[in-house]
Enzyme design. Structure first.
Site, short mmCIF file in Angstrom:
data_model
loop_
_atom_site.label_atom_id
_atom_site.label_comp_id
_atom_site.label_asym_id
_atom_site.label_seq_id
_atom_site.Cartn_x
_atom_site.Cartn_y
_atom_site.Cartn_z
N SER A 151 -22.17 -19.81 26.26
CA SER A 151 -21.56 -19.18 25.09
C SER A 151 -21.43 -17.68 25.27
O SER A 151 -22.34 -17.02 25.78
CB SER A 151 -22.40 -19.47 23.84
OG SER A 151 -21.83 -18.84 22.70
N ASP A 152 -20.28 -17.18 24.87
CA ASP A 152 -20.12 -15.74 24.74
C ASP A 152 -21.00 -15.25 23.60
O ASP A 152 -21.41 -16.05 22.74
CB ASP A 152 -18.65 -15.42 24.46
CG ASP A 152 -18.39 -13.95 24.24
OD1 ASP A 152 -18.92 -13.13 25.00
OD2 ASP A 152 -17.66 -13.61 23.29
N LYS A 153 -21.31 -13.96 23.57
CA LYS A 153 -22.17 -13.43 22.51
C LYS A 153 -21.35 -12.83 21.36
O LYS A 153 -21.36 -13.35 20.24
CB LYS A 153 -23.11 -12.35 23.07
CG LYS A 153 -24.04 -11.75 21.99
CD LYS A 153 -24.86 -10.61 22.54
CE LYS A 153 -24.02 -9.36 22.75
NZ LYS A 153 -23.60 -8.71 21.48
#
Length: 856
Positions: free
Chosen positions: A398-400
């Site tokens: 996941s991207d933040k």
């Protein structure tokens, strides 16, 4: 055990806001130990390694109101070739720009500043749908039907072939969208210095060496280097994931390439400032161009893991059936003296029986119905194979920024460090007074003011701030690095409040602004430095706050921490996803310390590593990627590399993201998930698009997809078992009894029976508690056992004396067809659950009413 079918809601037991009837905490008010002088949160991992209950941080999301970029316009309104209202710059040699002849030569050498588009003709795309094992078998069966002049079978088989091809063509046609979205970002205009004059030029005609003029609101048209002008604030969130704009120019940081502090990357947005810049890279050589190239490499979604395993089983069955058919043809022609055309009819029935004709169609329809259920859960499925893959997903990357977090900086009042008995609420109000509400593009002022509304409530915050009557305000500038507000308060009297860089608020120095040195500054200096460093190491941005009352000396009163906070449902969702047997990793372009602190807040663990650990490639590096909690400061190619390494280890990988920098990884992953408010590039590269804020829809998608997987598995077991039964029965009849079944009966068994199986798409199903990893041997073994049992039943009837009837072959074959048809229909009840078929103790194991009525 089975997964719970939904997440608890915020006001339900186990939800993020309810806890034994306790009162709801104010927005952004985290629960802390009041006796802890550092105001730090306790650990969030329980003794068994699972995350504890989610920290109660609730955010009111304020979407940034960005105006349209000023260098984007329709082609007929772009004023290409006309003089630009932009300064020519100094007489420095680097600002001379190019001549038209030089630009034309470089355009020939470097090409246009755009993403090359390679469009496959539609007829080629359609033709590919007729290539492969299943299409070829249908073509062979149709050809045999034509040779034997069996036109009824020919029409049915041809219709199935065309329908399957059209469905596949429709799905593949969507794969073009990602490149279109990235290309759209390159269609703009920009002031360029050509032949000594500033003129408006299309972005696509920029070449390395061009001098362009950029101002606030512009999208950076190519990878550029800042030459001269005002200090710029550049929003790089879409490319790097950083929530705060970068200052350009700035000094190069340790470990950066020379000139990195003066670089402006294509696709970023200039928020403030203006200046002349030199174009360094264009087209596919830019960072965003490389991202587009990576999307192109990863585009064209292949068959899912489940579908691949199923097709392996189908190929095995078909291969055996073809050998069987060849042997039958040889025996009939050369040993039984059957005419070749008549022998072909027997082979045709065998070939048709070996091909599960309706399997692709039924799988597509089942997944389409599942996609409709997903849409109701705020998740739009753009590639149906994702519904197979997400059930098998073992790792979610996941991207933040904008995915796990809100992409909206906020003050955390519960972590504010104060002294002199100043309350944290007062510190937040004073910080608001020292902010400029009119400066909506300043990320610090915007965060402080929005946080007060979250913390106190909008009406109360406005009332508290308006109680301070400002008489003078000195705004922030890069030299003094602070704001100063002079104000009056009905109870507190006259106040002077300053907010800014901790060092510049404590001791201003003689910097040309309003200058002072706070009381006990020399004594406090080391303590404040220690607190500031501690906050920085945890990933917080900080501002200092000093106040003077009634013309008295300035007193340093607070250090206020700010962070891009996690979404309200992030921690609970990650906990549930892990409970479902899926490992979660953070892959972000933001700074390492920010990533570590965010990871700690959401219960991911603190084993987040810098992107430098991703290179060079090695077996040790691959092990590091598998076991790390995440990676920070990554570029688009780094995110894709992480996905590739995990896939090469045999893992089924999902990726969530929202920016252009996430598009290559979204396209590469088996399941690409674009979150709410994602960029068009991210949406086009993704397989699933979430339409509601937060990640809870991902858990819903896992639950729903595992139900879909269970339904598909039950159908596939039924279909392959039926195919095996038909092939075995036909083979035994031909070899042992020199008898055969008319091809039309086989067509009816393969097609009509499947139509009655369509309700399996809405059948009751219990989601597995672990990822569903399909196994070819287990599917083949189970199907063979079911098919063998069915064959014994059919041959028992054939060899009995119950088929006398009128003594004709037609009657005997009609009864055999009827027996196989009924047995195959009832087989679905055994295939759909490993438990007793009608187990009334577990409603999810009971067949749905519609399926039961359809079979009966």
């Amino acid at each position: 055990r089975s997964l719970p079918t939904r997440l608890p809601q915020r006001d339900e037991p186990g939800g993020a806001m309810a806890e034994g009837g306790a009162r709801k905490l104010p927005l952004l008010q985290a629960q802390v130990d009041e006796d802890d002088p550092e105001r730090t949160r306790t650990a969030f991992i329980t003794g068994d390694g699972r995350p504890s209950e989610p920290e109660r941080i609730h955010i009111t999301v304020h979407s940034p109101s960005l105006g349209p970029p000023v260098n984007l316009a329709p082609a007929n309104q772009s004023f290409v070739g006309e003089p630009a209202q932009a300064p020519a710059g100094s007489d420095e040699e680097r600002l001379a720009g190019l001549t038209s002849q030089q630009a034309a030569a470089r355009l020939e050498t470097f090409g246009r500043n755009e993403i090359p588009e390679e469009i496959e003709p539609w007829y080629v795309m359609l033709g590919k749908q007729f290539v492969g094992m299943m299409p070829m078998m249908l073509i062979i069966a149709a050809a045999l039907s034509g040779v034997t002049e069996d036109w009824a079978d020919f029409a049915v088989i041809t219709a199935m072939l065309v329908v399957n091809a059209l469905i596949g063509f429709h799905e593949e046609f969507k794969a073009r969208q990602s490149l279109d979205a990235l290309k759209a970002q390159m269609t703009a205009t920009v002031p360029v210095k050509r032949d000594g004059s500033m003129i408006i030029m299309p972005v696509a005609e920029l070449v390395p060496g061009d001098i362009v003029f950029l101002r606030g609101g512009n999208i950076v048209p190519a990878d550029c280097e800042f030459i001269e002008g005002d200090e710029m604030l550049v929003d790089t969130a879409a490319l790097t994931g950083e929530p705060l704009p970068r200052k350009v120019p700035r000094p190069d940081r340790e470990g950066e390439a020379p000139g990195a502090g003066r670089a402006l990357l294509s696709g970023c947005i200039v928020k403030q400032g203006e200046g002349h810049c030199e174009v360094k890279e264009t087209g596919l050589r830019t960072e965003i161009g490389q991202a587009a190239g990576l999307v192109a490499q990863a585009s064209g979604h292949s068959a899912g893991v489940f579908e691949t395993k199923i097709m392996q089983v189908v190929r095995a069955v078909i291969f055996v059936a073809l050998i069987d058919a060849a042997v039958v043809l040889y025996i009939n022609v050369f040993h039984r003296d059957v005419k070749f055309s008549q022998a072909l009819l027997g082979v045709l029935a065998l070939v048709i029986g070996a091909v599960p004709i309706a399997l692709p169609l039924v799988m597509q329809v089942t997944m389409a119905i599942g996609a409709a259920h997903m849409a109701k859960r705020q998740a739009i499925v753009t590639h149906l194979t994702a519904l197979q893959e997400i059930a098998s997903m073992t790792v979610l990357c996941s991207d933040k920024t904008g995915t796990l977090t809100t992409a909206d900086m906020r003050v955390l009042p519960s972590k504010t460090w104060t002294r002199n008995k100043v309350s944290r609420d007062d510190a937040l109000v004073w910080a608001c007074v020292a902010s400029n509400p009119a400066n909506k593009e300043d990320p610090i002022d915007k965060a402080v003011l929005a946080s007060s509304s979250d913390h106190f409530g909008t009406a109360e915050a406005e009332e508290m701030i308006s109680a301070y009557n400002k008489t003078k305000f000195i705004g922030f500038n890069p030299t003094v690095k602070r704001t100063v507000a002079y104000c009056e308060h009905r109870k507190r009297g006259q106040l002077k409040i300053s907010k800014g860089l901790v060092d510049k608020v404590l001791i201003t120095g003689d910097d040309g602004g309003d200058c002072w040195e706070c009381v006990d500054a020399q004594t406090l200096k080391e303590e404040l430095k220690e607190v500031d460093v501690r906050f920085s190491s945890q990933g917080y941005k900080t501002v200092g706050l000093a106040v003077a009352e009634e013309n008295g000396p300035m007193q340093f009163v607070a250090i206020i921490p700010m962070l891009d906070p996690p979404r309200s449902d992030t921690k609970l969702t990650i906990h549930r996803i892990r409970e479902a047997g899926i490992n979660v990793k953070m892959v972000t372009g933001d700074h390492l310390n920010i990533a570590i602190e965010t990871s700690r807040l959401i219960g991911l663990g603190t084993g987040v590593l810098p992107a430098s650990d991703l290179w060079p490639a090695s077996a040790t590096r691959d092990d590091t990627i598998v076991h790390a909690d995440g990676f920070a400061q990554v570029l688009p190619k780094d995110k894709r590399e992480v996905i590739l390494v995990l896939q090469n280890r045999g893992l089924v990988v999902g990726m969530t993201g929202d920016g252009v920098n996430d598009a290559p990884a979204l396209a590469q992953a088996q399941i690409g998930i674009a979150v709410d408010d994602a960029t068009e590039a991210a949406r086009s590269a993704a397989d699933i698009i979430l339409t509601s804020p937060g990640l809870s829809a991902i858990y819903d998608a896992v639950v729903e997809s595992r139900k879909i997987f269970a339904r598909l598995r039950s159908y596939v077991l039924y279909r392959i078992a039926a195919t095996i039964q038909i092939v075995l029965v036909l083979s035994i009849l031909i070899y042992a009894y020199d008898d055969t079944m008319p091809a039309i009966y086989v067509i009816l068994l393969a097609l009509v029976n499947d139509v009655t199986m369509l309700p399996v798409a809405g059948d009751n199903a219990a989601p597995s508690a672990t990822p569903e990893i399909p196994s070819m041997p287990s599917i083949l073994l189970a199907s063979f056992l079911y098919g063998a049992i069915g064959t014994v039943q059919t041959m028992g009837l054939y060899m009995s004396g119950w088929l006398a009837g009128d003594g004709s072959d037609e009657y005997r074959m009609a009864v055999i067809y009827l027996q196989i048809s009924i047995a195959v229909e009832l087989l679905i009840f055994s295939c759909r659950t490993p438990l007793f078929v009608f187990n009334v103790c577990r409603t999810e194991t009971l067949p749905s009413l519609l399926l039961t009525l359809s079979v009966l």
